[in-house]
Structures are given as structure tokens and as C-alpha cells.
Design an enzyme around this catalytic site. Structure first.
Site, mmCIF file in Angstrom:
data_model
loop_
_atom_site.group_PDB
_atom_site.id
_atom_site.type_symbol
_atom_site.label_atom_id
_atom_site.label_comp_id
_atom_site.label_asym_id
_atom_site.label_seq_id
_atom_site.Cartn_x
_atom_site.Cartn_y
_atom_site.Cartn_z
ATOM 1 N N ARG A 256 -12.227 7.101 -0.407
ATOM 2 C CA ARG A 256 -11.242 6.079 -0.212
ATOM 3 C C ARG A 256 -11.699 4.878 -0.965
ATOM 4 O O ARG A 256 -12.593 4.546 -0.927
ATOM 5 C CB ARG A 256 -10.827 5.759 1.335
ATOM 6 C CG ARG A 256 -10.184 6.877 1.916
ATOM 7 C CD ARG A 256 -9.800 6.794 3.309
ATOM 8 N NE ARG A 256 -8.896 5.922 3.358
ATOM 9 C CZ ARG A 256 -7.497 6.420 3.139
ATOM 10 N NH1 ARG A 256 -7.341 7.607 3.055
ATOM 11 N NH2 ARG A 256 -6.492 5.509 3.306
ATOM 12 N N CYS B 140 0.826 -1.174 0.087
ATOM 13 C CA CYS B 140 0.155 0.044 0.032
ATOM 14 C C CYS B 140 0.767 1.243 0.155
ATOM 15 O O CYS B 140 1.286 1.827 -0.815
ATOM 16 C CB CYS B 140 -1.187 0.019 1.069
ATOM 17 S SG CYS B 140 -2.384 1.152 1.013
ATOM 18 N N HIS C 186 -3.496 -5.483 2.557
ATOM 19 C CA HIS C 186 -3.166 -5.835 3.897
ATOM 20 C C HIS C 186 -3.671 -6.946 4.241
ATOM 21 O O HIS C 186 -4.297 -7.703 3.275
ATOM 22 C CB HIS C 186 -3.650 -4.588 4.807
ATOM 23 C CG HIS C 186 -3.258 -3.087 4.468
ATOM 24 N ND1 HIS C 186 -2.024 -2.468 4.865
ATOM 25 C CD2 HIS C 186 -3.768 -2.280 3.839
ATOM 26 C CE1 HIS C 186 -1.902 -1.595 4.330
ATOM 27 N NE2 HIS C 186 -3.027 -1.131 3.864
HETATM 28 N N1 GLN Z 1 -1.739 6.821 2.654
HETATM 29 C C1 GLN Z 1 -1.923 6.156 1.337
HETATM 30 C C2 GLN Z 1 -3.336 6.054 0.641
HETATM 31 O O1 GLN Z 1 -4.312 6.554 1.517
HETATM 32 C C3 GLN Z 1 -1.721 4.663 1.715
HETATM 33 C C4 GLN Z 1 -2.788 3.890 2.746
HETATM 34 C C5 GLN Z 1 -2.296 2.591 3.366
HETATM 35 O O2 GLN Z 1 -0.995 2.198 3.125
HETATM 36 N N2 GLN Z 1 -3.279 1.817 3.730
HETATM 37 O O3 GLN Z 1 -3.469 5.859 -0.316
#
Ligand code: GLN
Length: 256
Positions: free
Chosen positions: A127, A93, A193
């Protein structure tokens, strides 16, 4: 005793949803085969001094990525040299995004990446969150990865990188082109993840094998392990994701 060395990059800053569980799996699967996995934590200001076989970087929020990317930049030449020498890298990520050319956050901050992967990431307002199932094609056969994603970044691959797999469920790289993750030489990036490797132990071996072959010769092959329990857990997780997906689309389901 055979030994592998792994650099755990920025473990204090880049560790979301138990990403360090990936290291536990790598170490355990090595130990079960009588191989020692030596892990060094390498964070801001530390030297990346060591003959590493593997490197791992987990996910992080935009603000942690901002801190990390500055320090990461000063390692650029050294890290590139290690990757050219066959270092196996797994990045999750936020770490995945930092291996690319750049990450433009949804607040319009530009974070330079290492450019080790030919990818670019731009943050979006909404998101991309949820469970993911990814189909990965490997030497003629197909395997599944299951995990969890939560990111604002939308990643687009350039011609230098191949997708790690294609999305069966979830958003993946950008929610549009059906790809998930990227790979280039021995460098692997993914939004999954989970942690990723406890849920998908076959992928842990897929990373360990090239590292061991590089060090101990092409004849080296990993002893198979009994992954019956892990495979059953993955199958159950996939079944549950499919079930949820199906029920969402049954008309009238919300009334029941
Ligand atoms: N900050 C990054 C995003 O939101 C990665 C987030 C994460 O590692 N879960 O895209």
C-alpha cells in the site's frame, strides 16, 4: 439568495478519513458569502434526480467500491450527460478510481468504472501510505495541496486526462511518474484524504467558482475570505512533513 446543489454520492459507503469534511467546507465557504449549498445524499438505488452543480464522492475500500461500481454503472449515461453539461466533480481515492475506465484490485477483481476520467488503476501488494505535498500549476501561478494517502491502487493517466499536480512528497498516482490526481474538464480526482478541502481551502474556491459561473454567469466572482488561519495550518503541516523527510535521511538519526 444564490444557491448551489451538490450530489454527495454514496456517502454511507465511500467516506474514509473524514472525506465528508470536504462537504462541510464547501457548505461553510458558500454560507460565508451568502450562498446556500443544498446537499443531497445519493446512494445505492436512489435517483440522481436534480439539477446538480457539483458532485462529490469520497474514498472507500475495495469491497465498498465493488458494491458501488454496479450501481454507478446504471447512472453512466445520465452522469456523462451532467459532466458534459459542466458539472463540477470532486472524487477522492476510491471514488477517483471509479471515475476511471477500470480498477483491477490486487486480488484481481475487475471493477468497471465510468470512464469519465481517462485513467486506469491496478492494485499492488504494497500500500502507498503517508503524507503528501502536491504542486498544482494554475493559470501561471503555483499552489500547494497537502493531504494524506492510503491506497493499493496505482493509477496511470491516458492522453485524455491531465495530472492535477506533481508530487513534492509522497507517492501520488502510482509512486513512479511523479504525478498526482487527474483532471478532465470540470472533473477532478485525487488520492488526497485529509480531509482535502479543510487543509486546502483555496482548492474549495477553485471548485466553487466554475459551478457559480455556470449558474450565474461569467461575471460572477467569489468574494475573498480571510484564510490566514487555514494557510498557517497548511504551512505548518508542510513544514512538519519536510522535517520528517529530512530527518529520515540524516545518517545516524535513528541512534540519537
Ligand atoms: N480501495 C482503494 C485502494 O486501496 C481505495 C482506497 C481509498 O479510498 N483510500 O486503492
Amino acid at each position: 439568495m444564490k444557491t448551489l446543489r451538490l450530489a454527495h454520492l454514496y456517502p454511507d459507503l465511500m467516506n474514509l478519513y473524514g472525506d465528508r469534511g470536504n462537504i462541510i467546507v464547501l457548505r461553510r465557504r458558500c454560507a460565508w458569502r451568502g450562498i446556500e449549498l443544498v446537499v443531497d445524499d445519493v446512494s445505492i438505488g436512489d435517483d440522481l434526480a436534480g439539477d446538480y452543480d457539483l458532485a462529490f464522492i469520497g474514498g472507500g475500500q475495495d469491497r465498498e467500491q465493488l458494491l458501488v461500481c454496479r450501481d454507478f454503472q446504471r447512472r453512466l449515461d445520465q452522469f456523462k450527460g451532467m459532466v458534459d453539461g459542466g458539472l463540477v466533480v470532486l472524487a477522492i481515492c476510491g471514488g477517483y478510481q471509479l471515475l476511471g475506465r477500470r480498477f483491477l484490485t490486487y486480488q484481481n477483481e475487475e471493477l468497471p468504472g465510468l470512464g469519465i476520467l481517462d485513467i486506469e488503476t491496478v492494485g499492488g501488494q504494497k500500500r502507498l501510505i503517508g503524507n503528501v505535498v502536491v504542486k498544482v500549476k494554475l493559470d501561471g501561478s503555483e499552489r500547494l495541496l497537502v493531504g494524506f494517502e492510503n491506497h493499493s491502487g496505482r493509477t496511470i493517466l491516458g492522453p485524455g486526462a491531465r495530472p492535477l499536480g506533481t508530487i513534492e512528497r509522497g507517492f501520488g498516482n502510482n509512486g513512479r511518474d511523479g504525478t498526482e490526481g487527474a483532471r478532465q474538464a470540470n472533473v477532478f480526482g485525487t488520492y488526497l484524504h485529509g480531509s482535502l478541502l479543510p487543509k486546502n481551502p483555496w482548492f474549495a474556491d477553485y471548485l466553487l467558482e466554475p459551478a457559480l459561473k455556470r449558474k450565474y454567469g461569467d461575471d460572477f466572482s467569489l468574494e475573498p475570505l480571510d484564510d490566514g488561519l487555514e494557510d498557517a495550518a497548511r504551512t505548518a503541516a508542510i513544514r512538519r512533513i519536510e522535517e520528517i523527510h529530512r530527518r529520515r535521511w540524516v545518517p545516524g538519526w535513528f541512534k540519537r
